[in-house]
Enzyme design. Structure first.
Site, mmCIF file in Angstrom:
data_model
loop_
_atom_site.group_PDB
_atom_site.id
_atom_site.type_symbol
_atom_site.label_atom_id
_atom_site.label_comp_id
_atom_site.label_asym_id
_atom_site.label_seq_id
_atom_site.Cartn_x
_atom_site.Cartn_y
_atom_site.Cartn_z
ATOM 1 N N HIS A 9 0.860 -1.179 0.000
ATOM 2 C CA HIS A 9 0.000 0.000 0.000
ATOM 3 C C HIS A 9 0.899 1.232 0.000
ATOM 4 C CE1 HIS A 9 -2.797 2.999 1.681
ATOM 5 N NE2 HIS A 9 -3.803 2.188 1.352
ATOM 6 N N ASP A 40 3.234 -3.760 8.036
ATOM 7 C CA ASP A 40 1.981 -3.043 7.821
ATOM 8 C C ASP A 40 0.859 -4.034 8.098
ATOM 9 O OD1 ASP A 40 -0.350 -1.943 6.852
ATOM 10 O OD2 ASP A 40 0.424 -1.476 4.861
ATOM 11 N N CYS A 91 -4.748 2.380 -3.779
ATOM 12 C CA CYS A 91 -3.521 2.927 -3.160
ATOM 13 C C CYS A 91 -2.355 1.956 -3.337
ATOM 14 C CB CYS A 91 -3.734 3.240 -1.693
ATOM 15 S SG CYS A 91 -4.988 4.495 -1.381
#
Length: 407
Positions: free
Chosen positions: A121, A198, A361
């Site tokens: 992302h 993440d 994204c």
């Protein structure tokens, strides 16, 4: 899991959209909120609204207890060793930027490398681009297999003595790939690199144990796991956080302020400048309670079942392209031949079905897939196989509307 009973706890799902019962298939973007979370936030504002860590009055004490109680619930949720390792942020993006701006810019130099993947992302890509520009370090990308997975052999061949940081998504928000972050962490540590995860698409859907993973930093957002928007978490190992400088300065995070110098509070508060996200943290605590009642293992098993069913049903549609591995988290990213994904999403919306369309994204990944955009259906604990059946029917209607496969 009693999905019907679970779904009834989400007020927003009890409505019609465009004359159809709402089928919400965009939980990877943001999840819906159960009534328990909504009421927890409402009750804070109704009965306990006050700033924290400041006043000695009753409301201030109540608010502080709730806020710090939420930190303890997060600690337990991811099995951190101490609440000192739990930093409240605005979300995953803010958490990753904190690591990049505070840790990386002080510990990475011109001869060093930062290893990431093309599936990241933008929140786990652009901060490292900025670190590389600021320090002269080099970004190195792990190659992806044809199905969008990572080979540990490639990790071993890419991470080396120059590597200072490895930053990888726990779960891809586009492909649904569940990355072997524990094994990647082991390889990173063999070369004295730190591991940044993440966890935006991981923590909401599966049990996370940061001690078992042994990662150095883990970031996630509340709004993807039934909590309010605007609240997120950075987990960091205490010894790393102790040696990092804050990147936001002002009230709440200081110890002593003189005319020409200041000192900071101890962890975790030195990273939480200004009035913190009090209601968001209280809502996050309520969301954690809600997820614990259901069981994270049960949630993962159910979503895995839904994803397998969705793949099976969607693959019966002529002219559909599905991206990502067979074994995946609870989402399916796809395109219909000769139909722009925005058009697909628009037709589905007319049927009351909410999906995401765009580059998600993740523009470098779109380039790797050789597409400009895709549609994505993402599932959570309140979705059913009937929702997927309605999605398939909606996709067939989309094909008919645009004349694909029909005379």
């Amino acid at each position: 899991m009693d999905v019907k009973a679970i779904k009834e706890q989400f007020p927003i799902l009890q409505q019609e959209v465009n004359g159809h019962p709402l089928v919400y298939l965009d939980s990877s973007a943001t999840s819906q909120k159960p009534i328990q979370v909504i009421e927890a936030v409402s009750d804070y504002y109704k009965y306990n609204n006050s700033n924290v860590h400041r006043g000695v009055h009753t409301l201030g004490s109540r608010a502080t207890d709730q806020y710090e109680g939420a930190r303890e619930k997060v600690r337990e949720f991811i099995n951190a060793t101490s609440t000192k390792e739990i930093i409240f942020t605005r979300g995953t993006t803010a958490a990753l930027n904190l690591v990049a701006s505070s840790y990386a810019k002080e510990n990475v130099g011109p001869e060093d490398e930062i290893v990431i993947t093309p599936m990241e992302h933008h929140s786990n890509l652009i901060p490292w681009q900025q670190v590389a520009k600021a320090t002269g370090a080099r970004l190195v990308y792990l190659p992806l297999q044809e199905d969008g997975t990572i080979s540990l052999e490639d990790v071993k061949n890419t991470v080396n003595e120059k590597t200072k940081i490895v930053a990888v998504a726990h779960v891809s928000n586009v492909l649904g790939t569940i990355n072997p972050i524990k094994e990647i962490t082991e390889i990173a540590h063999q070369h004295n690199a730190i591991m940044v995860v993440d966890g935006a698409q991981g923590a909401p859907h599966m049990k996370v144990d940061v001690q078992a993973i042994n990662c150095d930093f883990y970031a996630f957002s509340g709004h993807k796991m039934c909590a309010p928007t605007g609240i997120g978490v950075l987990y960091g190992k205490q010894e790393l956080l102790e040696n990092m400088e804050p990147i936001e300065f002002g009230g709440e995070m200081i110890d002593f302020v003189n005319l020409y110098d200041s000192t900071w509070k101890e962890l975790p508060w030195k990273f939480e400048g200004g009035t913190p996200i009090i209601a968001g943290a209280i809502g996050l605590a309520a969301a954690i309670d809600f997820l614990h009642e259901i069981g994270q293992d049960e949630i993962l098993a159910y979503e895995t079942e839904l994803a397998a069913y969705a793949l099976e049903q969607m693959q019966t549609i002529d002219g559909i392209q599905i991206y990502g591995p067979k074994k995946r988290a609870g989402l399916v990213t796809f395109n219909l031949d000769d139909v722009h994904p925005h058009d697909t999403a628009t037709v589905l919306d007319a049927e009351g079905i909410a999906v995401r369309a765009g580059h998600h994204c993740a523009q470098p990944l779109m380039k790797w897939l050789d597409v400009t955009a895709t549609a994505r259906a993402s599932f959570y604990l309140y979705n059913t196989k009937e929702d997927i059946d309605l999605l398939v029917a909606g996709l067939l209607k989309t094909k008919e509307y645009f004349g694909n496969g029909f005379e």
